[in-house]
Design a protein around this motif. Structure first.
Motif, short mmCIF file in Angstrom:
data_model
loop_
_atom_site.label_atom_id
_atom_site.label_comp_id
_atom_site.label_asym_id
_atom_site.label_seq_id
_atom_site.Cartn_x
_atom_site.Cartn_y
_atom_site.Cartn_z
N LEU A 38 37.27 31.37 35.92
CA LEU A 38 35.95 30.80 36.17
C LEU A 38 34.87 31.63 35.48
O LEU A 38 33.99 31.08 34.81
CB LEU A 38 35.70 30.72 37.68
N ASP A 50 37.49 24.03 42.48
CA ASP A 50 37.94 25.32 41.96
C ASP A 50 38.97 26.01 42.87
O ASP A 50 39.18 27.21 42.76
CB ASP A 50 36.76 26.24 41.70
N LEU A 63 29.90 29.34 28.10
CA LEU A 63 28.85 28.32 28.02
C LEU A 63 27.84 28.70 26.94
O LEU A 63 27.60 29.89 26.71
CB LEU A 63 28.11 28.21 29.36
N LEU A 95 31.56 22.86 32.61
CA LEU A 95 32.50 23.59 33.46
C LEU A 95 33.49 22.65 34.12
O LEU A 95 34.70 22.94 34.17
CB LEU A 95 31.74 24.40 34.53
N LYS A 96 33.01 21.52 34.61
CA LYS A 96 33.90 20.53 35.25
C LYS A 96 34.96 20.06 34.25
O LYS A 96 36.14 19.98 34.59
CB LYS A 96 33.09 19.36 35.77
N ARG A 116 24.30 28.90 30.15
CA ARG A 116 24.84 30.04 30.91
C ARG A 116 23.74 30.78 31.67
O ARG A 116 23.89 31.11 32.84
CB ARG A 116 25.57 31.00 29.96
N ILE A 147 35.02 30.99 31.65
CA ILE A 147 34.43 29.75 31.14
C ILE A 147 32.91 29.71 31.34
O ILE A 147 32.21 29.08 30.55
CB ILE A 147 35.11 28.47 31.71
N ILE A 148 32.43 30.39 32.35
CA ILE A 148 30.97 30.51 32.49
C ILE A 148 30.43 31.32 31.32
O ILE A 148 29.42 30.96 30.72
CB ILE A 148 30.59 31.16 33.84
N ILE A 163 32.82 20.69 41.39
CA ILE A 163 33.86 21.42 40.67
C ILE A 163 34.91 21.83 41.68
O ILE A 163 34.63 22.58 42.61
CB ILE A 163 33.28 22.65 39.96
N ARG A 193 27.10 22.39 34.35
CA ARG A 193 28.08 21.94 35.35
C ARG A 193 29.06 20.93 34.76
O ARG A 193 30.25 20.96 35.08
CB ARG A 193 27.35 21.34 36.55
N LYS A 197 36.08 21.61 31.55
CA LYS A 197 37.02 22.70 31.25
C LYS A 197 38.01 22.91 32.40
O LYS A 197 39.19 23.14 32.18
CB LYS A 197 36.27 24.00 30.94
N ILE A 198 37.52 22.82 33.62
CA ILE A 198 38.39 22.99 34.78
C ILE A 198 39.39 21.84 34.88
O ILE A 198 40.57 22.06 35.16
CB ILE A 198 37.56 23.14 36.07
#
Length: 176
Positions: free
Chosen positions: A113, A105, A120, A163-164, A125, A116-117, A103, A160, A166-167
């Motif tokens: 961050l 970031d 989840l 999250l990746k 999460r 978005i965590i 990721i 992960r 979304k980022i």
């Protein structure tokens, strides 16, 4: 008054000492509650319930190790209790990808961050927070959540990936 004296007074059920202990640790422990709660109100409830447990069990604290670490573990276990024995923690497919998800970031704020965590799905999460943010092993996470280590690994990989994604979407929108 030092922390050791404060703890000693709390062991004697001194309300003033309990209030001071709460003032000393509530902000840090509330951050922990936010990581393991569905929303802000749930985190507030978990903090209050957690402190009641801390006050009840403080006589078990024997001044070995960090009091903050001891209290944090109580707070985490209290928050996780709500998720134990719930069906959504089990998944059918325990297959795990061996590839690590990187990721990037550098251009992401800590607030985004954490947001978005928090978004989840619960099972992802919880595993992500316990494993990545709090440093528990897959075995420890599995025991805490009463799931298999394969499930923790699979849930972590899925967290992960989410999250990746979304980022990456955030970065694309930000650079336009």
């Amino acid at each position: 008054m030092g922390l050791d004296q404060l703890i000693t007074d709390c062991k004697k059920n001194c309300p003033k000492a309990q209030e001071q202990l709460y003032q000393l640790f509530s902000k840090k422990l509330f951050g922990v509650c936010l990581k393991y709660s569905i929303n802000y109100a749930d985190a507030e409830d978990n903090l209050q319930d957690g402190f009641l447990i801390i006050y009840d069990k403080i006589k078990q604290f024997n001044f070995k190790g960090s009091f903050e670490g001891w209290a944090k573990r109580i707070i985490i276990n209290n928050a996780l209790q709500k998720f134990r024995d719930v069906r959504f923690m089990e998944i059918v497919d325990d297959t795990v990808t061996d590839e690590e998800v990187e990721i990037d970031d550098e251009n992401i704020s800590i607030d985004y961050l954490m947001q978005i965590i928090q978004e989840l799905p619960d099972q992802y999460r919880l595993v992500f927070n316990l494993y990545v943010l709090d440093g528990y092993s897959h075995k420890e996470v599995a025991e805490m959540l009463k799931i298999t280590t394969g499930t923790t690994k699979s849930n972590l990989a899925r967290a992960r990936m989410i999250l990746k994604e979304k980022i990456e979407n955030y970065s694309r929108i930000k650079t336009k």
